[in-house]
Design a protein around this motif. Structure first.
Motif, PDB file in Angstrom:
ATOM      1  N   UNK C  17       3.342   1.177   7.418  1.00  0.00           N
ATOM      2  CA  UNK C  17       3.128   0.742   6.033  1.00  0.00           C
ATOM      3  C   UNK C  17       2.480  -0.642   5.998  1.00  0.00           C
ATOM      4  N   UNK C  18       2.913  -1.525   6.895  1.00  0.00           N
ATOM      5  CA  UNK C  18       2.333  -2.875   6.937  1.00  0.00           C
ATOM      6  C   UNK C  18       0.872  -2.811   7.400  1.00  0.00           C
ATOM      7  N   UNK C  19       0.590  -1.959   8.368  1.00  0.00           N
ATOM      8  CA  UNK C  19      -0.803  -1.764   8.798  1.00  0.00           C
ATOM      9  C   UNK C  19      -1.654  -1.303   7.609  1.00  0.00           C
ATOM     10  N   UNK C  20      -1.151  -0.296   6.886  1.00  0.00           N
ATOM     11  CA  UNK C  20      -1.915   0.221   5.738  1.00  0.00           C
ATOM     12  C   UNK C  20      -2.144  -0.873   4.685  1.00  0.00           C
ATOM     13  N   UNK C  21      -1.120  -1.686   4.448  1.00  0.00           N
ATOM     14  CA  UNK C  21      -1.277  -2.765   3.467  1.00  0.00           C
ATOM     15  C   UNK C  21      -2.305  -3.794   3.923  1.00  0.00           C
ATOM     16  N   UNK C  82      -2.183 -14.423   2.242  1.00  0.00           N
ATOM     17  CA  UNK C  82      -2.212 -13.456   1.135  1.00  0.00           C
ATOM     18  C   UNK C  82      -1.597 -14.057  -0.118  1.00  0.00           C
ATOM     19  N   UNK C  83      -0.525 -14.809   0.043  1.00  0.00           N
ATOM     20  CA  UNK C  83       0.122 -15.411  -1.133  1.00  0.00           C
ATOM     21  C   UNK C  83      -0.789 -16.438  -1.807  1.00  0.00           C
ATOM     22  N   UNK C  84      -1.407 -17.298  -0.998  1.00  0.00           N
ATOM     23  CA  UNK C  84      -2.285 -18.322  -1.597  1.00  0.00           C
ATOM     24  C   UNK C  84      -3.510 -17.676  -2.244  1.00  0.00           C
ATOM     25  N   UNK C  85      -4.049 -16.657  -1.596  1.00  0.00           N
ATOM     26  CA  UNK C  85      -5.230 -15.976  -2.130  1.00  0.00           C
ATOM     27  C   UNK C  85      -4.898 -15.238  -3.421  1.00  0.00           C
ATOM     28  N   UNK C  86      -3.730 -14.615  -3.484  1.00  0.00           N
ATOM     29  CA  UNK C  86      -3.319 -13.906  -4.706  1.00  0.00           C
ATOM     30  C   UNK C  86      -3.201 -14.877  -5.880  1.00  0.00           C
ATOM     31  N   UNK C 108       1.584  -9.316   1.514  1.00  0.00           N
ATOM     32  CA  UNK C 108       2.358 -10.495   1.944  1.00  0.00           C
ATOM     33  C   UNK C 108       3.810 -10.125   2.202  1.00  0.00           C
ATOM     34  N   UNK C 109       4.363  -9.323   1.297  1.00  0.00           N
ATOM     35  CA  UNK C 109       5.773  -8.955   1.424  1.00  0.00           C
ATOM     36  C   UNK C 109       6.031  -8.143   2.698  1.00  0.00           C
ATOM     37  N   UNK C 113       8.252  -9.157   6.025  1.00  0.00           N
ATOM     38  CA  UNK C 113       9.339  -8.314   6.561  1.00  0.00           C
ATOM     39  C   UNK C 113       9.134  -7.991   8.042  1.00  0.00           C
ATOM     40  N   UNK C 114       7.894  -7.639   8.395  1.00  0.00           N
ATOM     41  CA  UNK C 114       7.605  -7.355   9.814  1.00  0.00           C
ATOM     42  C   UNK C 114       7.857  -8.587  10.683  1.00  0.00           C
TER      43      UNK C 114
END
Lengths: 117, 117, 117, 117
Positions: C17-21, C82-86, C108-109, C113-114
């Motif tokens: 799931x993290x790869x897909x994200x 990802x957080x700063x870009x969002x 980012x989430x 977690x990973x």
């Protein structure tokens, strides 16, 4: 002359030296990862670490060249990787492993300095 | 000294020179793509071509460093891109564009030579 | 079916799931960085952050796919970016910026977690 | 939903399918290159081709996502590489090699179609 201008844009020589070290690390690790595939048993860890260094060091050089706000965070990771890879490579007598063991500590040191600048 | 060994592994200076040219092209194009984002209107094409050169030239350098069977095919693409990007950059007076216009034709030439070697 | 095998090799769905994200984040940021070059003034910071996310998220996905020992350290950096870009993208009304603002927090989430798994 | 917008920006499903195929190829080749390092003798060519596919297919996906003017030229190279790598991988019984042999021909076909579109 063009790179001289780039160096001025960086406003210091330290970053250009770190870029050069990262690009040299990339080259020796590409060579070593490739050559280790022919060396037979016992080189899997060396291949893995060299692949990771080549990916991270080349991207770190690019982040510095464009003065990314994240070059220092990536530099910490690059230093960690170069140190672990150098420890692995120095245990092997192959020319390519010895080349890594010579180049990577210098790269790690300059990445660490950039990361704390 | 380690890179000297790598150069010997390449068995010729031509490839090392092409690697160096590709890495210099990567650096000036990273700088130019980043700096153009601040220059206002009319720089979109320059940003796009510089991004593509940075991606392809850096990968071409890595393919040569590990002596990939596909370095020549990638070298053709790298030469095409460097030539088009140099034509775009030489139309702009910014230091970073002029640096690209100076560096990229040399890179294109050596990539073309490697591709036909 | 082949990816199913890969997923089993990862021994958990969380990594896939993290790869897909990360791969979705790469795609929207490539789109946004490119499209912002045509939007005129005020988009330089968005271009820069999107370029950095595309580079780091795509490499993070590859580090996970090969189960690199450094995927978690890179995952921390990916989450920060990802957080700063969002935050930057959500301030702009363009479709591509809004797409980033929607996709990046989820990426980012899962990277966070990973990284702490 | 965000990717749906991206797909519309591409103005066709064909490109999104090719991107997906390239990203799947990247993942199985990262897995295979890494796993082959533990398999002992005879896997050097498989490691090399899988590394090249992972580098080129991931970059091809990014070039398509940002609609680069060079995505078709890179797509030709990606198709060539996927075909050669699939031929190598199908000779080995390992799960990861068989996964490559299954995924890569589909990727090659869609890259070839995109390149001639």
């Amino acid at each position: 002359m063009a790179l001289q201008q780039l160096e001025n844009a960086h406003s210091d020589e330290q970053m250009q030296e770190c870029i050069d070290n990262c690009l040299e690390a990339t080259q020796v690790c590409e060579w070593c990862a490739d050559a280790c595939a022919d060396e037979g048993e016992g080189m899997a860890r060396c291949i893995r670490l060299c692949r990771d260094v080549a990916d991270i060091a080349s991207l770190h050089a690019r982040f510095m060249a464009r003065n990314s706000g994240y070059h220092q965070e990536l530099g910490e990771l690059c230093a960690d990787l170069c140190e672990e890879c150098a420890e692995e490579c120095e245990q092997h007598d192959h020319d390519h492993c010895q080349a890594c063991a010579e180049v990577l500590p210098k790269c790690a040191e300059s990445c660490r300095e950039m990361a704390s600048a």
